[in-house]
Design an enzyme around this catalytic site. Structure first.
Site, short mmCIF file in Angstrom:
data_model
loop_
_atom_site.label_atom_id
_atom_site.label_comp_id
_atom_site.label_asym_id
_atom_site.label_seq_id
_atom_site.Cartn_x
_atom_site.Cartn_y
_atom_site.Cartn_z
N GLU B 131 49.02 42.57 55.62
CA GLU B 131 48.96 43.99 55.24
C GLU B 131 49.88 44.83 56.13
OE1 GLU B 131 48.57 46.74 53.14
OE2 GLU B 131 46.65 45.80 52.66
N GLY B 189 62.17 58.99 70.02
CA GLY B 189 61.61 57.65 69.94
C GLY B 189 61.34 57.19 68.51
N GLU B 192 65.47 53.47 66.97
CA GLU B 192 65.79 52.57 68.06
C GLU B 192 67.22 52.78 68.53
OE1 GLU B 192 64.46 48.49 67.51
OE2 GLU B 192 63.13 49.18 65.93
N ASP B 203 65.34 47.16 56.73
CA ASP B 203 63.88 47.17 56.89
C ASP B 203 63.20 47.49 55.56
OD1 ASP B 203 61.41 47.61 58.83
OD2 ASP B 203 61.47 49.33 57.48
N LYS B 207 60.69 45.14 52.85
CA LYS B 207 59.42 45.60 52.28
C LYS B 207 59.47 45.62 50.77
CE LYS B 207 58.52 48.23 56.49
NZ LYS B 207 58.81 49.51 57.18
N GLY B 306 54.01 52.41 64.17
CA GLY B 306 53.27 52.79 65.37
C GLY B 306 52.27 51.72 65.74
#
Lengths: 430, 430
Positions: B131, B189, B192, B203, B207, B306
């Site tokens: 998940e 932040g 990156e 990325d 997904k 996070g």
């Protein structure tokens, strides 16, 4: 991998939802079989009016004897979409006794007798699933019960009744009054002829009880849910809300107290800021906002009612229950281990928007402010407007307990200079 | 009901996510035990830098030898939060061989080798849950795979990368250029030091491959996903979007073709109307919009990354896998039975917003319009603006295939009167 002997499904009820369940079971039979690992077969359909023509359903499957269908002994899963307490409750417990698992969309029954039904399911080693009972097609029970099973949920706040959201959205966007908006909802089929269950918040309260129970691992009964309908929300309330940058929604709110030692569940109209994600939920849509320790803020949005959306949720459960059956396991049952006390409404802490009709003379504001102070309710803002010797005073408070606020209002009513309390509305989502 | 022998968990990786997983396993140990039906014990933590002080983790559990940890033989569940292809892949397959189930947050690995990993899990009768690999804390894999298992999903469209959404939101709200917004994201932040994986859409593409595979019961590999980054989106594009009542988002879009016979998956920046629920997804939040036959339109919203949010998803999976283990069952594995062909980008049908720099003289619009017509691309609106002898021409098309649009653009570039193609952007969500 595919088992050839089909799993047999008994469908109880063939109205708006049941007919969609039957239709999808037929049209998507191959997909369902592939996803389950075995075919599923509609073995019987219990109805009240057998003479009604039901397109796509073999008349030989139709029966008026739901009890006999459930007791056949070869049924794997009973799908209950009758609604109401009886005969649904007895049919479900009978299903467990005769070796069937149950998928239900029955919010009223689950809210009232969820604990007993779960116990019956567990006793007989059967599953009881009811994703469709809350917020229609929106996956909510499963995410709360499974996806967030490793997290600590602190708050569930949602729009879980499409009828009332349609009415409130209409009032907000057109300036219409409650009755006018209700009439339109009725004409468009969004409200039933007798809208009481929706507009008085009974439907939302049942869903709040179910959601609170799952979120907090605690039994929350329908009687534990504070309930206030939305029939007294006025166009003036919406005007006040707009001035505050808010709109008004009928919210179901389940909260863990700040100290974690108790929970509350309530349904009432509330002002929420236009910037809150729930504010932009339009028409008959539902949405539920979840706050947890680790995940933070999540929202789930979608159609909260209707035949096909509710059938989607029923069928998702049907697939899960059938898979469990094939693997010889059962899914998660009731989780009430936390057994937290459910606090009364007086303990709820939130903000309030209060409109008072007062005499337009010096010293009134001081009097009113004193009453708030005496009850420990801190005032955030006050707005005073004169009109023909009378004045209106709009007070927005800081966070205070509902009990303190009630005491304040009671005392305000006793002031000679306060002609009346025009409205009290809670302010949420800030 | 409670089993006293604990289930043993090996944690691979103890960075931002892993340390949160360990922390919650400790602080919420009683809740996890109650929800699972047995205690869970952190049996070992594999790290690269053993000397680093890790608050709340017994130093005796820390090892640099992840392979030995996985091969111990008494591990029930391996939690892999290392990321990347190797050594994660070998460690996961080794875990299965040594009798452990796996919970992973590794999108890159799942997108590249999901099928092989699922096969390995199935061969050894173990679970593979992930998940946390898509959209962080947002329950998405489980709703798609289980809640909607009785429905037919036609479209999954989402904002699945928080870094790029932060940048685009900043560009939208402040008028900043890409570099300026990226610099701010880096300083805060959200991006990156090397932002390539995010801003070039790698990325999001991983997904998209995972989501498409689950939604369409079809293997979709990373190579099947069309990918276009958002580094070339300009302040001028946002100005154009605003004129159309739109904003720009980097979207992952997985679609079933209208005839149902094939699927596509793609990642690119696109204009979407401000009225679309995805348009109001701010900052680093993620949201995924799902359209299905019966449920209609659903949306799932929350933090997409996070430490704590990702750990919430990991722990939800951990609870599910532990429950399965206690009941002797496994959860749903890979479902790829539909095996639909994945069509190339040229077959995607959508709308386009094209800005051209053209000579400011009579007949140019006629020339341009002819090129569109010759390629079968129908024009919805055209807006022409003169500036110093040059003119800009903004064309918004009706729905057309990407191949037709590419052909159109190629031909436009060859026109003497077209000085350049300033931008091409797809228009979605209408």
């Amino acid at each position: 991998m595919m088992r050839t002997r089909p799993l047999k499904v008994a469908l109880l009820g063939c109205g708006v939802v049941g007919s969609e369940v039957a239709r999808i079971m037929t049209t998507h039979a191959d997909d369902l079989a592939a996803r389950i690992g075995a075919p599923v077969e509609l073995a019987g359909v219990a109805v009240r009016r057998p003479s009604k023509v039901r397109e796509g359903i073999d008349p030989a499957l139709v029966t008026t004897d739901a009890t006999a269908l459930v007791k056949r002994g070869d049924i794997d899963v009973v799908v209950e979409v009758i609604g109401g307490i009886e005969p649904a409750r007895t049919l479900i417990t009978t299903a467990f006794e005769y070796g069937a698992s149950v998928v239900s969309a029955n919010k009223a029954l689950l809210a009232q007798d969820g604990a007993a039904l779960h116990a019956a399911a567990e006793e007989h080693g059967e599953d009881l699933y009811y994703e469709a009972a809350v917020a229609g097609a929106i996956p909510l029970i499963r995410p709360l019960r499974e996806s967030l099973a490793g997290d600590k949920i602190n708050r569930v706040m949602g729009i879980v009744n499409g009828t009332t959201n349609f009415i409130l959205d209409k009032m907000d966007s057109t300036g219409a009054g409650y009755q006018e908006a209700l009439d339109e909802a009725t004409a468009l089929g969004y409200a039933e002829a007798d809208p009481t269950a929706d507009v008085e918040g009974f439907d939302a309260a049942a869903k709040a009880a179910i959601l609170a129970g799952i979120a907090f691992h605690t039994r929350v009964r329908l009687d534990d849910v504070y309930r206030e309908g939305m029939t007294e929300v006025t166009a003036a309330d919406f005007a006040s809300a707009k001035e505050m940058g808010c709109t008004i929604k009928l919210l179901a709110i389940c909260e863990r107290a700040a100290d974690g030692g108790s929970v509350t569940a309530r349904v009432h109209p509330a002002m929420i800021p236009l910037t809150h994600p729930l504010a932009s939920v339009r028409g008959a849509y539902n949405a539920v906002f979840v706050e947890s320790d680790a995940a933070g803020q999540l929202m789930f949005y979608g159609p909260g009612a209707g035949g096909a959306p509710t059938a989607s949720a029923v069928l998702g459960d049907l697939v899960a229950v059938c898979r469990n059956r094939l693997s010889g396991a059962t899914g998660p049952g009731e989780s009430a281990y936390a057994a937290l006390p459910v606090s009364p409404m007086g303990d709820v802490v939130t903000r309030y928007h209060i409109s008072l009709d007062v005499a337009d003379k010096p010293g009134v504001l001081a009097q009113v402010a004193t009453v708030f102070a005496e009850h420990g309710v801190s005032i955030d803002t006050v707005r005073q407007q004169g009109k023909d010797g009378e004045a209106s005073l709009v007070v927005v408070t800081h966070r205070a307990s509902d009990a303190s606020l009630s005491g304040t209002v009671e005392a305000l009513r006793k002031l000679d200079t306060v002609r009346g309390v025009a409205s009290i509305m809670r302010v949420e989502g800030e």
